[in-house]
Motif scaffolding. Structure first.
Motif, short mmCIF file in Angstrom:
data_model
loop_
_atom_site.label_atom_id
_atom_site.label_comp_id
_atom_site.label_asym_id
_atom_site.label_seq_id
_atom_site.Cartn_x
_atom_site.Cartn_y
_atom_site.Cartn_z
N LYS A 6 42.06 45.33 29.30
CA LYS A 6 41.69 44.92 30.76
C LYS A 6 42.94 44.06 31.25
CE LYS A 6 36.68 44.54 29.65
NZ LYS A 6 35.77 43.47 29.16
N LYS A 9 45.24 46.60 32.87
CA LYS A 9 44.77 47.20 34.04
C LYS A 9 45.09 46.15 35.31
CE LYS A 9 41.45 50.31 31.72
NZ LYS A 9 40.23 50.44 31.57
N CYS A 10 44.72 44.82 35.03
CA CYS A 10 44.80 43.79 36.05
C CYS A 10 46.43 43.69 36.39
CB CYS A 10 44.36 42.29 35.33
SG CYS A 10 42.70 42.49 35.09
N HIS A 14 47.93 44.47 39.97
CA HIS A 14 49.05 43.51 40.72
C HIS A 14 50.26 44.28 41.15
CE1 HIS A 14 51.77 39.88 40.96
NE2 HIS A 14 50.74 39.53 41.75
N PHE A 35 44.71 39.53 41.90
CA PHE A 35 44.89 39.58 40.47
C PHE A 35 44.24 38.60 39.85
CE2 PHE A 35 48.10 37.99 37.29
CZ PHE A 35 48.12 38.92 36.29
N SER A 38 40.54 39.75 39.51
CA SER A 38 40.36 40.73 38.53
C SER A 38 40.14 40.46 37.05
CB SER A 38 41.44 41.91 38.81
OG SER A 38 42.83 41.61 38.51
N MET A 39 41.27 39.29 36.90
CA MET A 39 41.54 39.04 35.52
C MET A 39 39.88 38.19 35.28
SD MET A 39 45.19 37.39 34.91
CE MET A 39 45.36 36.74 36.34
N THR A 42 36.89 40.72 34.91
CA THR A 42 37.17 41.65 33.87
C THR A 42 36.65 40.76 32.44
OG1 THR A 42 39.41 41.79 33.72
CG2 THR A 42 37.99 43.44 35.01
N ALA A 44 39.55 39.43 31.05
CA ALA A 44 40.49 40.15 30.36
C ALA A 44 41.11 38.87 29.46
CB ALA A 44 41.60 40.52 31.44
N CYS A 50 43.95 32.82 32.50
CA CYS A 50 43.77 33.61 33.85
C CYS A 50 44.51 32.40 34.78
CB CYS A 50 42.29 33.58 34.17
SG CYS A 50 41.75 35.18 33.31
N TYR A 54 47.81 33.06 36.82
CA TYR A 54 48.04 33.22 38.47
C TYR A 54 48.99 32.35 38.98
CZ TYR A 54 46.53 32.08 43.22
OH TYR A 54 46.48 31.61 44.42
#
Length: 67
Positions: A6, A9-10, A14, A35, A38-39, A42, A44, A50, A54
């Motif tokens: 995951k 994918k993030c 991004h 971004f 999404s983290m 999911t 992730a 996260c 960010y």
């Protein structure tokens, strides 16, 4: 970043959004917020990681003058 899963994918999302930013279709802030979202969505990474990731991409954008 892991080589799969995951988180990757993030990161790919991004990267795509940053390309759209350079084309003038979205702002860098929008790309970075998506971004983060999404983290978090999911799961992730942990919430703390996260937000660290960010803030790292936000800092990079500021240093590069994208903000």
């Amino acid at each position: 970043m892991p080589k799969y899963g995951k988180g990757l994918k993030c990161a790919i999302l991004h990267d795509y959004l940053c390309e759209e930013f350079h084309k003038g279709k979205i702002t860098r802030l929008q790309a970075d917020r998506i971004f983060l979202e999404s983290m978090l969505e999911t799961k992730a990474f942990s919430k703390m990681k996260c937000y660290i990731l960010y803030f790292a991409v936000r800092l990079f954008a500021k240093i590069k003058g994208y903000i």
